[in-house]
Design a protein around this motif. Structure first.
Motif, short mmCIF file in Angstrom:
data_model
loop_
_atom_site.label_atom_id
_atom_site.label_comp_id
_atom_site.label_asym_id
_atom_site.label_seq_id
_atom_site.Cartn_x
_atom_site.Cartn_y
_atom_site.Cartn_z
N TYR A 8 2.27 1.68 -3.38
CA TYR A 8 1.27 2.21 -4.31
C TYR A 8 1.01 3.69 -4.05
O TYR A 8 0.87 4.48 -4.98
N VAL A 9 0.97 4.06 -2.78
CA VAL A 9 0.73 5.44 -2.41
C VAL A 9 1.79 6.36 -3.03
O VAL A 9 1.48 7.37 -3.65
N PHE A 10 3.05 5.95 -2.91
CA PHE A 10 4.11 6.78 -3.48
C PHE A 10 4.09 6.74 -5.01
O PHE A 10 4.36 7.73 -5.68
N VAL A 33 0.84 -1.20 0.00
CA VAL A 33 0.00 0.00 0.00
C VAL A 33 0.87 1.24 0.00
O VAL A 33 0.63 2.20 -0.74
N GLU A 85 1.59 6.55 -6.94
CA GLU A 85 0.58 7.47 -7.44
C GLU A 85 0.96 8.92 -7.14
O GLU A 85 0.63 9.82 -7.90
#
Lengths: 484, 474
Positions: free
Chosen positions: A132-134, A129, A136
């Motif tokens: 993915y956060v970074f 997660v 995006e």
């Protein structure tokens, strides 16, 4: 320590918000200082880095959302640490190269530092997660950087980049969630999930979902069409970051996520991936040869060079993966250098059209010589880092894909072809009247390319500088994937 | 004694009655401001009461009300929505020279009371009661600008469609009563578990889905929404897009997961199909809009589609995902409408072109709007990301990978129309360079919405933990 790499640029971007809008100089200084600190920290970490240790180093692990098994989990190993070095270096040089920005300086430097935060995060995150956060987060500043400060077709290029990558990454997210639920471990820990054995059929589908997300970033043919637009329209420093760091996020995804977590699928799909790599090499080189715009030429050469990484990944021997990982770093240096130089030429000649340029050896000799150096590095001249990478890829893949390697070597010939032809048309010949009296390289500009030249040469002569960092992790990966 | 748990509702009712008297008898100059203050005071006391009333879980008034975690969530959410809308309304009513601005607030409070009732109902009768209280107040709010023909059109359309939907819903309810002899959701659930799924039960279920589908503006029952949203006063549009919509979802969760739990296979399939067409059509149509309120209407239709993915999952994880998504969506959308209101109060047309150069006219509002849009798209570091993440997760967990993929592609499509606004704000040179004057309370609303969006995007564990505790079966 790794957290500081993420949060110092973020802190810098917030600091910039506090500077009054008119004080461009202060903004630039704040940006430069906050770009320099991560580089110094990385240098320190390099000193502390253990070359013999297996597994992750500088680990930080805190609960973030325990009820879903999401944690703030950072760490670095031989696969990611070179990328961390690259990110810190290229980001700083790109910030330095951005001092000539005149329009909306405050917003620009704010976004640059935010971008660095995102890129660093991608390479040190060990939780899906968080990763993915970074991943995006990178999109948003990049969109604005291209869209506001880009060339004439900036709006189109920016939204195309955004949409391509967004579609890729949301599909990747579905793949990640499938991994999470299928494993049933209630954790998004990358390393824990990599240890889990997934059923082969399941691996196949998830691999495709993840592949899509990563392939758009690399970019793998046929998902590459955003790249020439984005690279050409982006301002110089942003192109350097795009080619130097952003593309590596895709191949890093293969190394960190798909290959170790889904080894069966990686093996099953090795030949298609090798073929895609081959297409990238040949198609990129041929397209580069046909370009009339200098920057577009460099952009297509990126597609071609990322193909070597794919080929190495597909072969899955220790040497081939070393080559792939080495290519990621080497191409990061060389492509950033090329884009910076093209930017310098454009700033002076106000054109990038190859046909209009010419005789630059006589008018702006230093820039021209460095451009020749970068071109030779890119075409794989022995003694420079590009050669080492390509050689390793060929050597490592020869056993598995003899025919492919033979075809791929023709790509090297094409590469030599378009670079030499470019040098002939742009640098050699009579000095053109309109370019007489152009100022040669400034000290600041020299500062942006010399570190890259040093690294390129050092790594060409002493590849072990990087190999020793990468090897333990690569051997671990190959043991997992099992070779071909 | 049994009245204590509904003290917040009692307080709100008292506030409504008192404010009605104020509207009638207070004739001072600043009626609008006084009424806003009174409304905010009433809602704040309601929220405080809710916080301090001893926790109570169970059924009240022979099962008419169900006070559980989900009820608590919505009873807390709706007055908060009311606070936002009240803050947004004052300047708007002043600028548009609305007659009797005071009544606006009273009707708003009535709608909120109805929504709170819907969320905590345990019986078809109370659901209907709450729904009608909300709907009738909403019709009046939509037509509040009597001088404006568009506002009148919005009210008529909303009223006709809403009345039809209520009729369909009521018909479905009456079928259930005929089939099971009960209106209480728990009793209905018990009886349905015994009788299985005869065709008539399924027909009745379809009527409920259609009736409530109208209320959440699910495609193909959405035709009223774009006109109502465009014509209604902007703060009211903000309210419609979050309040009655969330309340209708609360009612859906009540009816389907409490009452029709034995038919989960049937209704989750129906909602999967509805979700698919709702999000896709909403997003695609939004791409062609010129008016920002109309665009946001389609955007909110698309979001109803996303939320229904949680129903399609048919699990308690799906319900948690829905609640969290609603929370993120509500505050994000309120923030967006606060910016739209601020701009509309000065520009007055609500066209997408009004946004040109906003990044220079009001850097703060423009940046906030970007964050809100990112939240609606589902980009990390915003509340919307975790909402989408949980919905994806619930879908994948229930084997609906195809629906998760459709939703993923839809998120990308939605970039298209949010992008138009961002492009106008940042990439297009402004025609009017003057700084945009923004009322203090609108700035406050934007800031609170921004904080909620960002904080939920980083630290949503506490909220998630509570929601899980609220919705866990048994």
């Amino acid at each position: 320590m790794l957290s500081s790499l993420i949060f110092i640029p973020l802190l810098g971007s917030l600091a910039i918000l506090l500077v009054p809008r008119e004080q461009d100089r202060t903004v630039k200084w704040v940006g430069t200082i906050f770009g320099l600190i991560p580089l110094l920290i990385v240098a320190y970490l390099w000193g502390q880095y253990s070359y013999s240790a297996q597994g992750m180093q500088f680990v930080e692990h805190y609960d973030w959302i325990p009820s879903l098994g999401i944690s703030y989990y950072l760490g670095t190993d031989g696969l990611s640490f070179p990328m961390v070095i690259l990110t810190a270096l290229i980001s700083f040089l790109a910030i330095l190269a951005s001092w000539n920005i005149k329009n909306r300086v405050k917003d620009y430097f704010f976004l640059m530092l935010l971008l660095e935060t995102g890129m660093m995060g991608v390479f040190v995150a060990l939780d899906y997660v968080l990763f993915y956060v970074f991943w995006e987060l990178v999109l948003v500043p990049m969109y604005f950087l291209i869209g506001i400060w880009g060339g004439p077709r900036r709006e189109y290029a920016a939204i195309k980049f955004f949409l391509y990558t967004l579609i890729g990454s949301v599909i990747m997210l579905v793949g990640i969630l499938a991994l999470y639920f299928n494993a049933g471990l209630n954790t998004f820990d990358m390393l824990a999930l990599a240890k889990h054995k997934f059923a082969p059929a399941f691996q196949f589908w998830v691999f495709l979902a993840l592949f899509f997300g990563f392939a758009v970033k690399v970019p793998v043919f046929p998902f590459h069409t955003w790249l020439p637009d984005a690279h050409v329209e982006a301002p110089t420093a942003v192109s350097a970051i795009l080619a130097g760091v952003l593309l590596k996020m895709g191949t890093y995804g293969f190394l960190r996520v798909s290959h170790p977590t889904l080894p069966e699928a990686a093996k099953a799909l090795a030949v298609p991936i090798a073929i895609l790599g081959l297409i990238n090499i040949i198609y990129g080189a041929l397209a580069a040869m046909a370009q009339k715009d200098l920057k577009k030429l460099v952009a297509y050469s990126s597609i071609s060079h990322m193909g070597f990484t794919l080929l190495g990944l597909a072969a899955m021997t220790p040497v081939a993966i070393q080559g792939a990982a080495f290519q990621m770093f080497s191409h990061g240096l060389i492509s950033a250098m090329l884009f910076l130089l093209v930017g310098m030429i454009y700033d002076r000649a106000h054109t990038r059209e190859i046909a209009k340029l010419g005789g630059l050896f006589n008018t702006i000799p230093t820039i021209a010589v460095i451009l020749a150096f970068a071109s030779f590095a890119s075409l794989g001249l022995p003694g420079l880092s590009g050669f080492v990478a390509e050689f390793l890829v060929f050597l490592g893949s020869f056993g598995a894909y003899r025919t492919f390697v033979i075809i791929a070597t023709s790509g090297v010939v094409f590469t030599a072809g378009y670079y030499l032809w470019m040098i002939q048309r742009v640098l050699m010949g009579e000095a053109k009247k309109e370019y007489l009296g152009l100022p040669d390289i400034t000290a600041r500009e020299l500062g942006t390319v010399v570190p890259l030249m040093i690294f390129t040469t050092l790594l060409g002569l002493f590849p072990s500088l990087l190999m020793d960092i990468m090897n333990p992790a690569i051997l671990g990966l190959v043991a997992k994937v099992g070779g071909m | 004694m049994s009245y204590l748990p509904i003290l917040p509702e009692i307080v709100l009712t008292a506030a409504i009655l008192f404010l009605t008297l104020v509207v009638v008898f207070y004739q001072g100059e600043n009626r609008n401001g006084v009424m806003m203050t009174g409304t905010i005071f009433g809602l704040s006391v309601t929220l405080l009461t809710l916080a301090f009333v001893p926790p109570f879980a169970g059924y009240l008034f022979s099962g008419m009300l169900t006070l559980d975690g989900m009820a608590f969530f919505f009873r807390w959410l709706f007055p908060a929505v009311g606070l936002f809308v009240a803050f947004m309304a004052r300047e708007f009513l002043e600028v548009k020279k609305a007659e009797n601005p005071g009544e606006f607030y009273v009707i708003l409070l009535l709608a909120i009371l109805g929504m709170m009732l819907m969320a905590s109902s345990g019986d078809l009768i109370t659901i209907y009661l709450g729904l009608e209280l909300t709907s009738i107040s909403s019709y009046i709010l939509a037509g509040y600008l009597r001088e404006d023909p568009k506002s009148g059109e919005a009210a008529i359309k909303y009223f006709l469609m809403g009345a039809l939907a209520s009729g369909v819903l009521l018909f479905g309810m009456s079928l259930f009563y005929g089939l099971t002899g009960a209106t209480n959701l728990v009793s209905i659930s018990g009886i349905l578990h015994q009788v299985g799924a005869p065709p008539l039960v399924l027909a009745a279920m379809v009527f409920l889905i259609i009736g409530l589908g109208f209320k959440v503006a699910a495609v193909p029952f959405h035709m009223w929404a774009p006109d109502a949203y465009e014509g209604a006063p902007t703060p009211v549009t903000a309210f419609f897009s979050v309040g009655p919509k969330a309340a209708a979802f609360a009612a859906i969760i009540r009816v389907f997961t409490d009452g029709l739990s034995s038919l989960v296979w049937e209704w989750s399939l129906a909602f999967a199909v509805l979700a698919l067409i709702t999000m896709t059509l909403g997003n695609l149509t939004a791409l062609w809009q010129k008016n920002v309120k109309r665009m946001l209407a389609y955007s909110s239709i698309a979001h109803a589609g996303y939320i229904m993915v949680g129903l399609a999952a048919g699990t308690w994880q799906g319900t948690v995902a829905m609640l969290l998504y609603l929370l993120a969506y509500v505050f994000t959308n309120l923030g967006i409408f606060a910016v739209v209101t601020a701009l509309g109060n000065r520009e007055g047309k609500d066209e997408l072109t009004d946004f040109t150069g906003l990044s220079q006219r009001s850097p703060y509002l423009a940046a906030a709007l970007v964050v809100f849009f990112l939240s609606l798209i589902g980009i990390p570091f915003t509340a919307g990301f975790f909402g989408k993440f949980l919905l994806f997760g619930a879908a994948v967990q229930s084997g609906l990978v195809w629906l998760a993929l459709v939703m993923a592609v839809n998120s990308a499509i939605s970039v298209g129309y949010y992008y138009t606004v961002v492009r106008n704000m940042y990439l297009v040179a402004p025609k009017n360079k003057g700084a945009l004057p923004v009322a203090g309370e609108l700035k406050l609303v934007v800031t609170v919405a921004l904080l909620v969006t960002l904080i939920l995007g980083l630290f949503f564990e506490p909220v998630l933990g509570r929601l899980v505790a609220f919705t866990l079966p048994g």
